[in-house]
Design a protein around this motif. Structure first.
Motif, PDB file in Angstrom:
ATOM      1  N   VAL A 192       0.844  -1.201   0.000  1.00  7.39           N
ATOM      2  CA  VAL A 192       0.000   0.000   0.000  1.00  7.39           C
ATOM      3  C   VAL A 192       0.878   1.249   0.000  1.00  7.39           C
ATOM      4  CG1 VAL A 192      -1.754   1.294   1.267  1.00  7.39           C
ATOM      5  CG2 VAL A 192      -1.896  -1.200   1.153  1.00  7.39           C
ATOM      6  N   PHE A 193       1.894   1.263   0.848  1.00  2.54           N
ATOM      7  CA  PHE A 193       2.802   2.413   0.881  1.00  2.54           C
ATOM      8  C   PHE A 193       3.540   2.573  -0.446  1.00  2.54           C
ATOM      9  CE2 PHE A 193       2.267   1.877   5.487  1.00  2.54           C
ATOM     10  CZ  PHE A 193       2.050   3.188   5.863  1.00  2.54           C
ATOM     11  N   ALA A 194       3.930   1.480  -1.071  1.00  3.36           N
ATOM     12  CA  ALA A 194       4.626   1.547  -2.363  1.00  3.36           C
ATOM     13  C   ALA A 194       3.726   2.194  -3.415  1.00  3.36           C
ATOM     14  CB  ALA A 194       5.054   0.156  -2.811  1.00  3.36           C
ATOM     15  N   ARG A 195       2.460   1.792  -3.448  1.00  2.00           N
ATOM     16  CA  ARG A 195       1.534   2.413  -4.416  1.00  2.00           C
ATOM     17  C   ARG A 195       1.362   3.896  -4.124  1.00  2.00           C
ATOM     18  NH1 ARG A 195      -2.311  -1.820  -3.288  1.00  2.00           N
ATOM     19  NH2 ARG A 195      -3.724  -0.145  -2.706  1.00  2.00           N
ATOM     20  N   ALA A 196       1.282   4.245  -2.843  1.00  2.90           N
ATOM     21  CA  ALA A 196       1.111   5.652  -2.463  1.00  2.90           C
ATOM     22  C   ALA A 196       2.318   6.483  -2.895  1.00  2.90           C
ATOM     23  CB  ALA A 196       0.899   5.768  -0.960  1.00  2.90           C
ATOM     24  N   PHE A 197       3.516   5.927  -2.731  1.00  3.46           N
ATOM     25  CA  PHE A 197       4.727   6.650  -3.127  1.00  3.46           C
ATOM     26  C   PHE A 197       4.908   6.694  -4.635  1.00  3.46           C
ATOM     27  CE2 PHE A 197       6.391   5.423   1.252  1.00  3.46           C
ATOM     28  CZ  PHE A 197       6.135   6.679   1.783  1.00  3.46           C
ATOM     29  N   LYS A 198       4.220   5.825  -5.354  1.00  2.00           N
ATOM     30  CA  LYS A 198       4.301   5.809  -6.817  1.00  2.00           C
ATOM     31  C   LYS A 198       3.116   6.558  -7.416  1.00  2.00           C
ATOM     32  CE  LYS A 198       6.864   1.536  -7.310  1.00  2.00           C
ATOM     33  NZ  LYS A 198       6.841   0.165  -7.812  1.00  2.00           N
ATOM     34  N   SER A 199       2.810   7.703  -6.864  1.00  2.00           N
ATOM     35  CA  SER A 199       1.781   8.624  -7.361  1.00  2.00           C
ATOM     36  C   SER A 199       0.350   8.121  -7.239  1.00  2.00           C
ATOM     37  CB  SER A 199       2.080   9.058  -8.807  1.00  2.00           C
ATOM     38  OG  SER A 199       1.852   8.004  -9.723  1.00  2.00           O
ATOM     39  N   GLN A 200       0.082   7.262  -6.264  1.00  2.00           N
ATOM     40  CA  GLN A 200      -1.291   6.864  -5.955  1.00  2.00           C
ATOM     41  C   GLN A 200      -1.568   7.104  -4.471  1.00  2.00           C
ATOM     42  OE1 GLN A 200      -2.169   2.846  -7.022  1.00  2.00           O
ATOM     43  NE2 GLN A 200      -1.474   3.077  -9.118  1.00  2.00           N
ATOM     44  N   PRO A 201      -1.512   8.355  -4.036  1.00  2.00           N
ATOM     45  CA  PRO A 201      -1.679   8.619  -2.608  1.00  2.00           C
ATOM     46  C   PRO A 201      -3.007   8.128  -2.042  1.00  2.00           C
ATOM     47  CG  PRO A 201      -1.729  10.663  -3.868  1.00  2.00           C
ATOM     48  CD  PRO A 201      -1.343   9.575  -4.814  1.00  2.00           C
ATOM     49  N   ASP A 202      -4.015   8.001  -2.890  1.00  2.00           N
ATOM     50  CA  ASP A 202      -5.306   7.507  -2.421  1.00  2.00           C
ATOM     51  C   ASP A 202      -5.240   6.062  -1.933  1.00  2.00           C
ATOM     52  OD1 ASP A 202      -6.436   9.935  -3.006  1.00  2.00           O
ATOM     53  OD2 ASP A 202      -7.337   9.296  -4.906  1.00  2.00           O
ATOM     54  N   ALA A 203      -4.178   5.351  -2.269  1.00  2.00           N
ATOM     55  CA  ALA A 203      -4.016   3.973  -1.796  1.00  2.00           C
ATOM     56  C   ALA A 203      -3.986   3.925  -0.273  1.00  2.00           C
ATOM     57  CB  ALA A 203      -2.743   3.365  -2.370  1.00  2.00           C
ATOM     58  N   LEU A 204      -3.521   4.998   0.363  1.00  2.00           N
ATOM     59  CA  LEU A 204      -3.461   5.034   1.825  1.00  2.00           C
ATOM     60  C   LEU A 204      -4.844   4.989   2.464  1.00  2.00           C
ATOM     61  CD1 LEU A 204      -0.572   7.597   2.358  1.00  2.00           C
ATOM     62  CD2 LEU A 204      -0.490   5.109   2.599  1.00  2.00           C
ATOM     63  N   ASN A 205      -5.892   5.314   1.695  1.00  2.00           N
ATOM     64  CA  ASN A 205      -7.252   5.208   2.217  1.00  2.00           C
ATOM     65  C   ASN A 205      -7.575   3.790   2.650  1.00  2.00           C
ATOM     66  OD1 ASN A 205      -7.988   7.917   2.038  1.00  2.00           O
ATOM     67  ND2 ASN A 205      -8.479   7.707  -0.139  1.00  2.00           N
ATOM     68  N   GLU A 206      -6.948   2.793   2.031  1.00  2.00           N
ATOM     69  CA  GLU A 206      -7.146   1.402   2.447  1.00  2.00           C
ATOM     70  C   GLU A 206      -6.758   1.224   3.909  1.00  2.00           C
ATOM     71  OE1 GLU A 206      -5.260  -1.515  -0.087  1.00  2.00           O
ATOM     72  OE2 GLU A 206      -5.646  -0.257  -1.848  1.00  2.00           O
ATOM     73  N   LEU A 207      -5.670   1.850   4.305  1.00  2.00           N
ATOM     74  CA  LEU A 207      -5.200   1.738   5.685  1.00  2.00           C
ATOM     75  C   LEU A 207      -6.035   2.597   6.625  1.00  2.00           C
ATOM     76  CD1 LEU A 207      -1.356   1.804   5.053  1.00  2.00           C
ATOM     77  CD2 LEU A 207      -2.838  -0.183   5.359  1.00  2.00           C
ATOM     78  N   ILE A 208      -6.407   3.768   6.147  1.00  2.00           N
ATOM     79  CA  ILE A 208      -7.221   4.662   6.966  1.00  2.00           C
ATOM     80  C   ILE A 208      -8.579   4.037   7.248  1.00  2.00           C
ATOM     81  CG2 ILE A 208      -8.423   6.898   6.975  1.00  2.00           C
ATOM     82  CD1 ILE A 208      -6.003   7.953   5.312  1.00  2.00           C
ATOM     83  N   ASN A 209      -9.142   3.395   6.261  1.00  2.00           N
ATOM     84  CA  ASN A 209     -10.460   2.782   6.395  1.00  2.00           C
ATOM     85  C   ASN A 209     -10.414   1.393   7.015  1.00  2.00           C
ATOM     86  OD1 ASN A 209     -11.659   5.064   5.264  1.00  2.00           O
ATOM     87  ND2 ASN A 209     -11.365   4.282   3.190  1.00  2.00           N
ATOM     88  N   GLY A 210      -9.213   0.914   7.328  1.00  2.00           N
ATOM     89  CA  GLY A 210      -9.087  -0.346   8.030  1.00  2.00           C
ATOM     90  C   GLY A 210      -9.076  -1.586   7.178  1.00  2.00           C
ATOM     91  N   ALA A 211      -8.976  -1.450   5.866  1.00  6.60           N
ATOM     92  CA  ALA A 211      -9.000  -2.631   4.987  1.00  6.60           C
ATOM     93  C   ALA A 211      -7.830  -3.571   5.280  1.00  6.60           C
ATOM     94  CB  ALA A 211      -8.977  -2.211   3.521  1.00  6.60           C
ATOM     95  N   LYS A 212      -6.667  -3.029   5.631  1.00  7.06           N
ATOM     96  CA  LYS A 212      -5.503  -3.876   5.893  1.00  7.06           C
ATOM     97  C   LYS A 212      -5.015  -3.717   7.334  1.00  7.06           C
ATOM     98  CE  LYS A 212      -2.920  -5.333   2.868  1.00  7.06           C
ATOM     99  NZ  LYS A 212      -1.917  -5.713   1.915  1.00  7.06           N
ATOM    100  N   ALA A 213      -5.840  -3.143   8.173  1.00  9.61           N
ATOM    101  CA  ALA A 213      -5.429  -2.950   9.561  1.00  9.61           C
ATOM    102  C   ALA A 213      -5.201  -4.293  10.239  1.00  9.61           C
ATOM    103  CB  ALA A 213      -6.495  -2.149  10.319  1.00  9.61           C
ATOM    104  N   GLU A 214      -4.321  -4.277  11.218  1.00 11.10           N
ATOM    105  CA  GLU A 214      -3.968  -5.521  11.912  1.00 11.10           C
ATOM    106  C   GLU A 214      -5.095  -6.013  12.754  1.00 11.10           C
ATOM    107  OE1 GLU A 214      -0.013  -5.394  13.620  1.00 11.10           O
ATOM    108  OE2 GLU A 214       0.429  -3.832  12.192  1.00 11.10           O
TER     109      GLU A 214
END
Length: 87
Positions: free
Chosen positions: A65-87
């Protein structure tokens, strides 16, 4: 009597794995987490060792997710914010 082959992580001696590739992936994730913690410590010296370890592991576990965000897809971080990949 059955014989079972298990693999132990060299960085996490408590964890056992049934698959060598899985143990290797876990070791690489922990290595990345350690390096991320070191970088974060330089950036934010006030973080505790526990916070650095937790943040490093979180980032390493979610590296795709972080790799996609750093490769010009900052919206990928929404997955983490919304809990999709949360531990």
């Amino acid at each position: 009597m059955a014989v079972e082959v298990v693999y132990r992580s060299s960085r996490d001696l408590e964890r056992l794995f049934m698959d060598k590739a899985e143990a290797d992936r876990h070791d690489k994730m922990l290595e990345l987490a350690e390096l991320l913690g070191s970088v974060l410590k330089n950036a934010v010296p006030s973080l505790s060792e526990e916070q650095l370890e937790e943040a490093g592991i979180y980032m390493a576990k979610n590296r795709d997710v972080f790799a996609r965000a750093f490769k010009s897809q900052p919206d990928a971080l929404n997955e983490l914010i919304n809990g999709a990949k949360a531990e």
